[in-house]
Write a protein that holds these residues in place. Structure first.
Motif, PDB file in Angstrom:
ATOM      1  N   ALA A  64       0.824  -0.814  -0.106  1.00  0.00           N
ATOM      2  CA  ALA A  64       0.339   0.291  -0.022  1.00  0.00           C
ATOM      3  C   ALA A  64       0.768   1.416   0.024  1.00  0.00           C
ATOM      4  O   ALA A  64       0.202   2.114  -0.739  1.00  0.00           O
ATOM      5  CB  ALA A  64      -1.329  -0.288   0.855  1.00  0.00           C
ATOM      6  N   LEU A  65       2.529   1.110   0.703  1.00  0.00           N
ATOM      7  CA  LEU A  65       2.790   2.238   0.829  1.00  0.00           C
ATOM      8  C   LEU A  65       3.249   2.630  -0.394  1.00  0.00           C
ATOM      9  O   LEU A  65       3.226   3.773  -1.177  1.00  0.00           O
ATOM     10  CB  LEU A  65       3.650   2.244   2.201  1.00  0.00           C
ATOM     11  N   VAL A  66       3.676   1.943  -1.175  1.00  0.00           N
ATOM     12  CA  VAL A  66       4.250   1.635  -2.677  1.00  0.00           C
ATOM     13  C   VAL A  66       3.378   1.820  -3.662  1.00  0.00           C
ATOM     14  O   VAL A  66       3.894   3.054  -4.351  1.00  0.00           O
ATOM     15  CB  VAL A  66       5.008   0.578  -2.793  1.00  0.00           C
ATOM     16  N   THR A  67       2.144   1.935  -3.641  1.00  0.00           N
ATOM     17  CA  THR A  67       1.085   2.492  -4.385  1.00  0.00           C
ATOM     18  C   THR A  67       0.628   3.476  -3.948  1.00  0.00           C
ATOM     19  O   THR A  67       0.762   3.875  -5.129  1.00  0.00           O
ATOM     20  CB  THR A  67      -0.213   1.235  -4.000  1.00  0.00           C
ATOM     21  N   TYR A  68       0.770   3.546  -2.898  1.00  0.00           N
ATOM     22  CA  TYR A  68       0.607   5.490  -2.578  1.00  0.00           C
ATOM     23  C   TYR A  68       1.360   6.127  -3.368  1.00  0.00           C
ATOM     24  O   TYR A  68       1.262   7.494  -3.725  1.00  0.00           O
ATOM     25  CB  TYR A  68       0.070   5.809  -1.136  1.00  0.00           C
ATOM     26  N   ILE A  69       2.383   5.836  -3.362  1.00  0.00           N
ATOM     27  CA  ILE A  69       3.647   6.861  -3.999  1.00  0.00           C
ATOM     28  C   ILE A  69       4.098   6.647  -5.237  1.00  0.00           C
ATOM     29  O   ILE A  69       3.652   7.732  -5.567  1.00  0.00           O
ATOM     30  CB  ILE A  69       5.133   5.827  -3.145  1.00  0.00           C
ATOM     31  N   LEU A  70       3.542   5.536  -5.932  1.00  0.00           N
ATOM     32  CA  LEU A  70       3.132   6.121  -7.300  1.00  0.00           C
ATOM     33  C   LEU A  70       2.043   6.452  -7.684  1.00  0.00           C
ATOM     34  O   LEU A  70       1.705   7.126  -8.979  1.00  0.00           O
ATOM     35  CB  LEU A  70       3.449   3.948  -7.640  1.00  0.00           C
ATOM     36  N   LEU A  71       0.780   6.301  -6.929  1.00  0.00           N
ATOM     37  CA  LEU A  71      -0.395   7.194  -6.919  1.00  0.00           C
ATOM     38  C   LEU A  71      -0.078   8.624  -7.220  1.00  0.00           C
ATOM     39  O   LEU A  71      -0.888   8.853  -8.104  1.00  0.00           O
ATOM     40  CB  LEU A  71      -1.464   6.059  -6.491  1.00  0.00           C
ATOM     41  N   SER A  72       0.144   9.147  -5.994  1.00  0.00           N
ATOM     42  CA  SER A  72       0.179  10.011  -6.312  1.00  0.00           C
ATOM     43  C   SER A  72       1.062  11.235  -7.147  1.00  0.00           C
ATOM     44  O   SER A  72       0.899  11.790  -7.601  1.00  0.00           O
ATOM     45  CB  SER A  72       0.928  10.872  -4.808  1.00  0.00           C
ATOM     46  N   THR A  73       2.445  10.163  -7.631  1.00  0.00           N
ATOM     47  CA  THR A  73       2.684  10.859  -8.877  1.00  0.00           C
ATOM     48  C   THR A  73       2.547  10.549  -9.908  1.00  0.00           C
ATOM     49  O   THR A  73       1.916  11.564 -11.109  1.00  0.00           O
ATOM     50  CB  THR A  73       4.269  10.004  -8.737  1.00  0.00           C
ATOM     51  N   MET A  74       1.035   9.417 -10.139  1.00  0.00           N
ATOM     52  CA  MET A  74       0.983   9.017 -11.417  1.00  0.00           C
ATOM     53  C   MET A  74      -0.231  10.697 -11.660  1.00  0.00           C
ATOM     54  O   MET A  74      -0.331  11.699 -12.191  1.00  0.00           O
ATOM     55  CB  MET A  74      -0.055   8.882 -11.607  1.00  0.00           C
ATOM     56  N   MET A  75      -1.602  11.207 -10.598  1.00  0.00           N
ATOM     57  CA  MET A  75      -2.545  11.966  -9.974  1.00  0.00           C
ATOM     58  C   MET A  75      -1.677  13.243 -10.987  1.00  0.00           C
ATOM     59  O   MET A  75      -2.313  14.446 -11.449  1.00  0.00           O
ATOM     60  CB  MET A  75      -2.627  12.224  -8.778  1.00  0.00           C
ATOM     61  N   ALA A  76       0.066  13.419 -10.241  1.00  0.00           N
ATOM     62  CA  ALA A  76       0.585  14.529 -10.652  1.00  0.00           C
ATOM     63  C   ALA A  76       1.005  14.365 -11.519  1.00  0.00           C
ATOM     64  O   ALA A  76       0.778  15.967 -12.485  1.00  0.00           O
ATOM     65  CB  ALA A  76       2.015  15.119  -9.787  1.00  0.00           C
ATOM     66  N   GLY A  77       1.047  13.901 -12.060  1.00  0.00           N
ATOM     67  CA  GLY A  77       1.354  13.684 -14.091  1.00  0.00           C
ATOM     68  C   GLY A  77       0.188  14.187 -14.834  1.00  0.00           C
ATOM     69  O   GLY A  77       0.248  14.501 -15.988  1.00  0.00           O
TER      70      GLY A  77
ATOM     71  N   LYS B 115      -3.426   2.609   7.236  1.00  0.00           N
ATOM     72  CA  LYS B 115      -3.891   3.781   6.657  1.00  0.00           C
ATOM     73  C   LYS B 115      -4.014   4.461   5.582  1.00  0.00           C
ATOM     74  O   LYS B 115      -4.894   4.721   4.744  1.00  0.00           O
ATOM     75  CB  LYS B 115      -3.180   4.689   7.638  1.00  0.00           C
ATOM     76  N   PHE B 116      -2.981   3.314   4.770  1.00  0.00           N
ATOM     77  CA  PHE B 116      -2.367   3.905   3.308  1.00  0.00           C
ATOM     78  C   PHE B 116      -3.783   2.850   1.837  1.00  0.00           C
ATOM     79  O   PHE B 116      -3.818   3.214   0.979  1.00  0.00           O
ATOM     80  CB  PHE B 116      -0.872   2.985   3.605  1.00  0.00           C
ATOM     81  N   VAL B 117      -4.424   1.560   2.755  1.00  0.00           N
ATOM     82  CA  VAL B 117      -5.165   1.332   2.183  1.00  0.00           C
ATOM     83  C   VAL B 117      -6.149   2.497   1.858  1.00  0.00           C
ATOM     84  O   VAL B 117      -6.849   2.742   0.548  1.00  0.00           O
ATOM     85  CB  VAL B 117      -6.216   0.256   2.715  1.00  0.00           C
TER      86      VAL B 117
END
Length: 324
Positions: free
Chosen positions: A165-178, A231-233
């Motif tokens: 969940a932590l790794v997914t959160y990092i990638l998802l936040s970066t993708m949303m910014a992109g 909590k990241f879920v």
């Protein structure tokens, strides 16, 4: 007497030209690469030491490498490498075991596919789940109170889901910014550092509270690390559903706040029920009753601390993570 005309002599006819015709036809040999020399069997004791010898004894599919593997020098090199790797692994385990118990850490990654699916459903929908107590069994050495691994107990904490969940959160936040046109390669490191900072502060607050309330057990730190990552879920679910519902406008608006409120309450209830067996342990094994008296005198303060951690602190941390 007739005069000879020297001015215009009569044209003379030249004899026909005859080209020589070859009597023997000769062909020009075509230039080709010479054939490889036939292998010569060495009959003398003095041969060319640099001459490549053919595979002996059936080299098989490895060809020339079979001879290399059978070389005594290569075998000695492999033995030296295996010995160095063994000693290096033992050195790493001996030094890192001072800070992290790897044997205990393996327990938190003993998961299955069905466990992961059911655990995710439990984190997002914990309202009707019962019971919350963890299953115990007899340990390999015969000791009692040995908790079952996560694959055998749904209520057991794990570190696989929090880590993913932590790794997914990092990638998802970066993708949303992109998608919003604000992508920057440094955003990956910034988001990861921010997330680790939030988790670190949370664990320090938990350990400090446990120290003040005299709560200690063997696997307390690893349990707290595992529970702090669930909590990241809810954060991922909030970001995804809000972005889809708001048309890419972020987690704001009444839709975003509604989804955030639901995931926060679900995560708070999940932590309140799960951490009860970590922060409020039952000390009923003491025959003198001393631990029972201390537990009763501090039960109200421990309950208050558990409530503060599950609701106000989680509200703050999840709000920060969804607004990054």
């Amino acid at each position: 007497m007739q005069r000879t005309n020297y001015g215009n002599p009569a044209p003379a006819t030249s004899p026909p030209l005859h080209h020589p015709v070859p009597q023997h036809v000769s062909t020009v040999p075509q230039l080709r690469s010479p054939p490889p020399p036939a292998p010569q069997h060495q009959t003398s004791g003095y041969g060319n030491p640099y001459q490549q010898q053919g595979p002996q004894g059936g080299g098989g599919a490895f060809g020339a490498y079979g001879g290399f593997m059978a070389d005594p020098t290569a075998q000695m090199g492999f033995q030296v490498g295996q010995t160095a790797l063994k000693h290096g692994t033992e050195y790493v385990e001996q030094n890192f075991n001072r800070y992290v118990n790897f044997s205990a850490l393996k327990h938190y990654f003993n998961v299955s596919n069905s466990y992961v699916v059911n655990k995710l459903f439990l984190v997002l929908f914990p309202w009707r789940h019962k019971p919350w107590s963890r299953k115990q069994t007899i340990g390999p050495s015969g000791q009692e109170g040995w908790f079952l691994p996560p694959r055998d107990d749904l209520n057991s904490p794990d570190m696989y889901i929090p880590l993913m969940a932590l790794v997914t959160y990092i990638l998802l936040s970066t993708m949303m910014a992109g998608l919003q046109g604000a992508f920057n390669p440094e955003l990956l490191g910034y988001t990861a550092t921010y997330a680790f900072f939030v988790v670190g502060i949370e664990i320090l607050l938990l350990k400090f509270g446990c120290y003040l309330l005299s709560i200690s057990n063997d696997s307390q730190l690893l349990d707290l690390v595992a529970y702090s990552g669930y909590k990241f879920v809810g954060v991922i679910a909030t970001i995804l559903v809000s972005e889809i519902s708001n048309g890419g406008k972020g987690t704001g608006g009444w839709i975003g706040w509604t989804i955030f409120s639901y995931t926060f309450l679900a995560n708070a209830l999940f932590l309140l029920r799960s951490l009860k067996y970590v922060l409020l342990p039952e000390n009923s094994n003491d025959e003198r009753g001393t631990m029972q008296t201390v537990a009763r005198s501090q039960k109200s303060r421990r309950t208050q601390f558990l409530f503060l951690y599950s609701y106000p602190l989680q509200l703050l941390f999840m709000w920060i993570l969804t607004r990054i």
